[in-house]
Design an enzyme around this catalytic site. Structure first.
Site, PDB file in Angstrom:
ATOM      1  N   MET A  17       0.334  -2.922   8.454  1.00 59.81           N
ATOM      2  CA  MET A  17      -0.402  -3.064   7.201  1.00 59.81           C
ATOM      3  C   MET A  17      -1.355  -4.239   7.287  1.00 59.81           C
ATOM      4  SD  MET A  17      -1.046  -1.929   4.299  1.00 59.81           S
ATOM      5  CE  MET A  17      -2.292  -2.688   3.276  1.00 59.81           C
ATOM      6  N   GLU A  63      -5.581  -2.810  12.613  1.00 63.49           N
ATOM      7  CA  GLU A  63      -5.289  -3.631  11.433  1.00 63.49           C
ATOM      8  C   GLU A  63      -6.235  -4.827  11.354  1.00 63.49           C
ATOM      9  OE1 GLU A  63      -3.527  -2.143   9.421  1.00 63.49           O
ATOM     10  OE2 GLU A  63      -2.568  -0.732  10.781  1.00 63.49           O
ATOM     11  N   HIS A 119      -9.584  -3.790   9.917  1.00 66.58           N
ATOM     12  CA  HIS A 119      -9.546  -3.587   8.474  1.00 66.58           C
ATOM     13  C   HIS A 119     -10.015  -4.825   7.705  1.00 66.58           C
ATOM     14  CE1 HIS A 119      -8.141   0.316   7.331  1.00 66.58           C
ATOM     15  NE2 HIS A 119      -6.982   0.251   7.964  1.00 66.58           N
ATOM     16  N   GLU A 121       0.850  -1.180   0.000  1.00 64.04           N
ATOM     17  CA  GLU A 121       0.000   0.000   0.000  1.00 64.04           C
ATOM     18  C   GLU A 121       0.896   1.244   0.000  1.00 64.04           C
ATOM     19  OE1 GLU A 121      -3.767   2.067   2.348  1.00 64.04           O
ATOM     20  OE2 GLU A 121      -2.850   0.283   3.189  1.00 64.04           O
TER      21      GLU A 121
END
Length: 879
Positions: A267, A302, A305, A125
């Site tokens: 991430m 995270e 997400h 990303e």
């Protein structure tokens, strides 16, 4: 570096001419090079133009061959450019096989596949996958991924990727392979691969439906004992998301990998989260209470997400806040439920005001959903994340918890497996609740922080109280005119005699609607009249910081002191104290500028004493209430930031408070001592208050410095050790140098602890801090190639040491600009973040403006400048 890089505009969005339906990826890792074979099932968009070519993103890779449907593609049908490959005559459906060569060992940008120590890992990303393979590398291309990894078994015994493991085996010459399959479509930015010598810490989680999920945290061998808190945080997050939002994890395995070299915090790659090691590893002797709280919150972020970002993702990068603002709100709510809610809210608002408010007031101001960018990495900003979270919180405030949950349920029902927009989220909230949020969408469209003024009038004879609200949004680059926003204003009226919240009944209502309610402010000027108000009230507005605004309510010092003591909303009690301290220090700055004495009112000291000694108030809240507004906070209240005046006023007030309250501070400091190693909420609160008071006392005299030295020597947890070292590091006394040397000797082998050592010295108030920072760059523990080291030393100096960075001779500016130029060729993303403090150069006095501008121009003229830094520099000068 082109003079004017391409500007990407949201208005220009069009779907891709082709999409990749699935990709089979084979990654052959060898010393010095990695061979990547990507087999892409390509499908044409029926609406594409006739003869439209297939455009694949690709960067920093060497093409070995290109085949289509099993046949070599002749060179006349494709062209390889620096950032893409263009292939002509591609049918509606085609199978492309593309083999390339990449060099992870040379990848200092830490985007795509790179090597961190002995470990290979990825960061894709926003646009890193194009450094691994040619692909349609954009969020709206959601494909099915199968990944096979091949590597030397001795050096890379662990081979990980997204999804579920479906096969593994040995190969000749001591090599082996592993195959992973992700059953869920995802954009390339969510791809992840890790290979190396890693030790797993294992656990499991039983979902609400009864499935058992395998949980693993992979770390470098020897760090297994530092993963307990991260694992417990993960399990708490999984349970919370089920209970609060009904969202259950969807794969058989969830993995986290701790990496030492990482541009970001972490991430959310599907099923394989790659984390900066600082947000995984923790033990009481190596991590502070703040570290523990950050780990809990970032692990949650995270994980959350998985649904808000992975299962439903962004159509394009302009919609970034769709996943980030929403997920920040979710992790804030999780942390509030796990800890003290009011303290968490205060911490979040402190962060918003420190980073996002200045961003909104500077040349880089942009809406929560930006309209354009040059380099997408520059838009991972406080506006997108933190202000984006405030926008989501306002939905929650306007609709209530039940209405918000209904909107979330509809959002997932409609858009699971899709790449969508901020409008799609808003429409789901509208449709689920039968409301019109058209005006609310201005929060996505307009940059800038709304300025709100409030004035009240009490009519004792009629027993009415009229509250008049006015709102304006200042001009920002590209947006000179603004429309009024929809502001949810949570509020109450506190009786000046009863000191209690009064019943709230608006004129025209049949009965009072409780003592706490949310008003919708929709106009530039709007009045609300309350009836049946039995006594003169003091208004408590924007309770819980219900909208991200700057409020000027016309409070007197007596009003603020009253609210500090009596407001039922803890956030506004804190806010009143901050406003009182801010007003006092700004008066002191003005007095100093005029050559007058900086006076501290007895009433402020008395108010401070009452909070300090109130044993009925939680120590964690007292620690927040007694912490003075930062120098940056004060600067935001000035048209021209007086760096030296602000520092002098704040230090003077700290000294006066310590002088007048030394006995009380000393007694409470000792009373807040925590025996042994305790990590629960009460212990954390006591340490917070105790260490805050240590800061006051150590800056006062030799007695306070002796307390700091004694605490440093006897500390059983890192929180107490670091707090004492901060006090000692600010001192020019020999005790400071002794403590810094002792800390270095003990922890020089621990990279994360050494980051604290660097930061403490970079933010020191000592007059020789810049020369010490320069010397520290030569320490064996420092590396310009490691983002954590850059942030802990150079970033801490530029963003966390106002008097050092803004020294009147410009030496701080020259030093940081030199480092930006040096970093830019290695890691443009980290370089641009380090350069960010220069963007607000117009806020300072003329002499500093000239010095800052000269450095911006020097950086802009540097040969080969990246798009990342170019965008910051060019917009800074233009703004």
């Amino acid at each position: 570096m082109p003079t004017e890089p391409t500007v990407i505009r949201r208005a220009d969005y069009t779907p891709p001419d082709y999409r990749v339906d699935r990709i089979d990826l084979h990654v052959d890792i060898r010393d010095g090079e990695t061979i990547v074979t990507a087999t892409l099932a390509v499908v044409g968009n029926p609406d594409r133009a006739a003869n439209a070519p297939l455009v694949l993103d690709g960067q920093d890779q060497t093409l070995i061959y290109l085949k289509m449907d099993g046949e070599d593609v002749p060179p006349c049908r494709y062209v390889v450019q620096p950032e893409r490959m263009v292939v002509e005559e591609v049918p509606d459906r085609a199978l492309l096989e593309i083999r390339t060569r990449i060099h992870p060992e040379k990848n200092t940008a830490l985007e795509g596949l790179y090597k961190s120590g002995s470990m290979y890992c990825t960061q894709c990303e926003a646009e890193g996958f194009r450094r691994i393979a040619y692909f349609i590398d954009r969020p709206d291309n959601m494909a099915l991924f199968t990944t096979t990894i091949e590597a030397d078994k001795a050096s890379c015994p662990v081979l990980l990727s997204n999804g579920n493991p479906v096969g593994e085996g040995d190969l000749p010459d001591g090599r082996h392979w592993a195959k992973w399959e992700d059953p869920f479509r995802k954009p390339a930015y969510l791809f992840a691969l890790v290979a190396g010598q890693l030790a797993p810490v294992k656990d499991s989680f039983v979902t609400a439906s009864g499935r058992t999920v395998d949980l693993r945290i992979y770390v470098e061998p020897g760090n297994e004992d530092k993963c307990g808190h991260a694992m417990e945080s993960l399990k708490k997050s999984m349970r919370w998301d089920e209970e609060v939002f009904g969202l259950e994890y969807d794969l058989d395995i969830f993995m986290i990998v701790a990496v030492g070299d990482f541009n970001m915090g972490a991430m959310e790659n599907k099923g394989l989260n790659v984390f900066n090691a600082k947000y995984v590893l923790a033990k009481p002797d190596t991590a502070t209470d703040t570290d523990y709280q950050l780990i809990e919150g970032i692990i949650a972020h995270e994980y959350f997400h998985n649904w808000t970002g992975n299962r439903v993702t962004c159509r394009d990068w302009f919609q970034l806040s769709l996943k980030e603002g929403l997920t920040v709100f979710r992790d804030q709510e999780f942390s509030a439920d796990m800890n003290a809610r009011s303290v968490k809210r205060i911490q979040d608002v402190r962060g918003l005001r420190a980073a996002q408010f200045p961003e909104d007031a500077g040349p880089m101001a942009h809406p929560v959903r930006p309209d354009s960018y040059i380099e997408i990495n520059n838009f991972y900003t406080a506006t997108v994340y933190e202000k984006g979270a405030e926008v989501v919180r306002m939905y929650h405030t306007l609709l209530g918890a039940e209405g918000f949950r209904k909107g979330m349920d509809l959002y997932f029902q409609r858009h699971d497996g899709q790449a969508v927009t901020c409008e799609d989220f808003c429409v789901a909230m509208e449709d689920a609740n039968g409301v019109d949020l058209t005006q609310f969408r201005r929060w996505y469209e307009q940059a800038g922080t709304p300025h709100v003024t409030a004035r009240g009038h009490y009519d004792a004879a009629a027993k009415t109280y009229t509250l008049t609200i006015e709102q304006t949004v200042p001009p920002t680059p590209g947006q000179p005119e603004k429309q009024p926003a929809l502001l949810p204003m949570a509020m109450g009226l506190v009786g000046s005699v009863s000191k209690a919240d009064l019943p709230l009944q608006l004129d025209g209502e049949n009965a009072a609607q409780g003592t706490d309610r949310v008003l919708r402010v929709t106009e530039t000027r709007q009045s609300f009249t309350f009836v049946g108000v039995e006594e003169a009230p003091i208004p408590s507005l924007f309770r819980g910081f219900s909208a991200p605004v700057k409020l000027e309510a016309g409070y007197s010092a007596d009003d603020l002191t009253f609210l500090m003591a009596n407001d039922s909303d803890e956030f506004n009690r804190w806010e009143a104290g901050q406003a009182l301290a801010r007003r006092l220090m700004l008066d002191m700055v003005a007095a100093r500028s005029a050559g007058r004495e900086m006076a501290v009112a007895d009433s402020f000291v008395d108010a401070f004493r009452r909070v300090l000694t109130d044993e009925g108030v939680d120590p964690a809240f007292r620690a927040q209430a007694l912490a003075l507004p930062s120098e940056g906070d004060l600067g935001e209240s000035m048209a021209t930031i007086d760096v030296d005046g602000i520092h002098a006023a704040r230090e003077h007030l700290r000294r006066v408070l310590a002088e007048r309250l030394k006995p009380e501070m000393t007694t409470i400091y000792h009373a807040m001592a925590v025996r042994g190693v305790q990590l629960d909420g009460p212990a954390i609160g006591k340490r917070a208050l105790r260490n805050l008071l240590l800061g006051y006392l150590a800056g006062l005299d030799a007695d306070g410095l002796a307390l700091a030295e004694a605490q440093f020597q006897s500390a059983q947890v890192m929180t107490d050790s670091v707090a004492a070292l901060v006090c000692l590091g600010d001192s020019t006394d020999a005790a400071g140098d002794r403590a810094l040397a002792a800390f270095h000797e003990r922890w020089r082998g621990n990279a994360l602890v050494m980051d604290k050592w660097f930061s403490i010295q970079a933010m020191s108030k000592r007059p020789d801090t810049l020369s010490r920072v320069k010397a520290l760059m030569g320490d064996p523990a420092f590396s310009l190639k490691n983002p954590n080291k850059v942030r802990s030393l150079l970033g801490a100096f530029a963003a966390g040491n106002p008097t050092g960075f803004h020294a009147a001779d410009g030496a701080g500016y020259r030093f940081i600009a030199d480092q930006v130029i040096a970093l830019d060729s290695m890691n443009p993303q980290v370089a641009s973040r380090l350069f960010s403090p220069f963007a607000r150069w117009r806020r300072f006095d003329a002499a500093r403006q000239a010095l800052l501008k000269a450095e911006i121009e020097r950086v802009l003229a540097a040969p080969g400048l990246s798009k990342d830094v170019y965008e910051i520099a060019s917009k800074s000068l233009a703004g």
